[in-house]
Design an enzyme around this catalytic site. Structure first.
Site, PDB file in Angstrom:
ATOM      1  N   ASN A   1       8.702  -4.506   5.816  1.00 35.03           N
ATOM      2  CA  ASN A   1       7.687  -4.842   4.826  1.00 35.03           C
ATOM      3  C   ASN A   1       8.344  -4.932   3.433  1.00 35.03           C
ATOM      4  OD1 ASN A   1       5.650  -4.586   2.845  1.00 35.03           O
ATOM      5  ND2 ASN A   1       4.235  -3.750   4.377  1.00 35.03           N
TER       6      ASN A   1
ATOM      7  N   HIS B   1       7.106  -5.561   0.577  1.00 37.21           N
ATOM      8  CA  HIS B   1       6.351  -4.897  -0.498  1.00 37.21           C
ATOM      9  C   HIS B   1       6.722  -3.411  -0.564  1.00 37.21           C
ATOM     10  CE1 HIS B   1       3.745  -8.393  -1.000  1.00 37.21           C
ATOM     11  NE2 HIS B   1       3.662  -8.440   0.312  1.00 37.21           N
ATOM     12  N   LYS B   2       6.810  -2.790   0.609  1.00 38.14           N
ATOM     13  CA  LYS B   2       7.220  -1.374   0.623  1.00 38.14           C
ATOM     14  C   LYS B   2       8.625  -1.218   0.038  1.00 38.14           C
ATOM     15  CE  LYS B   2       4.945   0.413   4.826  1.00 38.14           C
ATOM     16  NZ  LYS B   2       5.247   1.024   6.140  1.00 38.14           N
TER      17      LYS B   2
ATOM     18  N   ASP C   1       5.390   5.428   7.452  1.00 39.19           N
ATOM     19  CA  ASP C   1       4.204   4.923   8.136  1.00 39.19           C
ATOM     20  C   ASP C   1       2.991   5.319   7.301  1.00 39.19           C
ATOM     21  OD1 ASP C   1       3.649   3.323  10.546  1.00 39.19           O
ATOM     22  OD2 ASP C   1       2.224   4.915  10.971  1.00 39.19           O
TER      23      ASP C   1
ATOM     24  N   LYS D   1       0.834   2.243 -10.133  1.00 40.18           N
ATOM     25  CA  LYS D   1       0.527   2.544  -8.723  1.00 40.18           C
ATOM     26  C   LYS D   1       1.522   3.571  -8.176  1.00 40.18           C
ATOM     27  CE  LYS D   1       0.333   0.879  -3.980  1.00 40.18           C
ATOM     28  NZ  LYS D   1       0.636  -0.138  -2.973  1.00 40.18           N
TER      29      LYS D   1
END
Ligand code: ITT
Length: 201
Positions: free
Chosen positions: A9, A11-12, A76, A179
């Site tokens: 991912n 974005h992660k 996760d 964020k």
């Protein structure tokens, strides 16, 4: 210390790089030399068949270690909605069916939450670290609510429908630095970094 972040991912990966940069700004040093799965040329679909976040995080590091024998960590994450009995939770990536269709996942949540007054929810991340043959877990949580409609274009996944407590903006409306400073992933990553800073073989 060289560590592989076992995620596909992007974005992660971007958020974790940003979290490490923020740590370096505050502390003058980064304890991790971060590698991605692309750096290993690893494009395998990593199995995530466990029924807990911790189980899946461990499955990801075990997979990468078994293939590449490198120290690594994996994340996760689940969105846990009170009124849905904790769903989508560990099924967050494929809530609307197989595949990683974030828009379809969000729509399913919005449909299920239509007319529901209890909108309490939380994001929870479990990071598994495999280092020198041992495994450790780090958890981060952020509480908030599911909004009545999608708001914002930043972030990814469920961000446009999650508003963290203390803010009147969704994660998709907040900038990445804000964020990360309050998020589930930011909290779990800071615990991981503290562990590594104090780690002695
Ligand atoms: P990897 O397993 O390769 O790390 P993934 O996207 O499959 O990537 P997860 O198994 O942790 O990641 O799936 C979690 C789901 O929750 C996925 O649909 C994400 O889009 C979503 N998600 C994860 N972190 C999020 C965040 O910070 N904000 C919003 N949604 C998030």
């Amino acid at each position: 210390m060289r560590l592989v972040f076992a995620t596909h991912n992007e974005h992660k990966l971007n958020e974790v790089r940003n979290i490490l940069c923020a740590y370096a700004e505050n502390n003058g040093t980064i304890p991790i030399d971060l590698l991605s799965l692309n750096d290993l040329n690893c494009h395998d679909d990593i199995p995530e068949n466990e029924n807990t976040l911790a189980g899946n995080a461990r499955a990801k590091v075990d997979f990468v270690y078994s293939r590449f024998s490198v120290d690594c960590f994996a994340d996760d994450t689940g969105l846990e909605i009170e009124a849905l009995g904790g769903e989508p939770g560990v099924y967050s990536a494929r809530y609307a069916g197989d595949g990683h269709d974030s828009l379809a996942n969000r729509r399913k949540v919005m449909d299920l939450m239509q007319g529901v007054s209890n909108r309490r929810a939380r994001f929870r991340t479990v990071i598994a670290l495999r280092l020198d043959g041992n495994e450790h877990l780090f958890e981060g949580v952020v509480n908030g609510i599911i909004t009545e409609s999608e708001r914002g274009i930043g972030g990814f996944g469920y961000d446009p429908i999650f508003q963290p407590d203390g803010f009147d903006m969704t994660f998709a409306e907040l900038d990445i630095k804000t964020k990360n400073s309050i998020s589930h992933r930011g909290m779990a990553m800071r615990k991981l970094v503290e562990y590594l800073v104090n780690y002695q073989k």
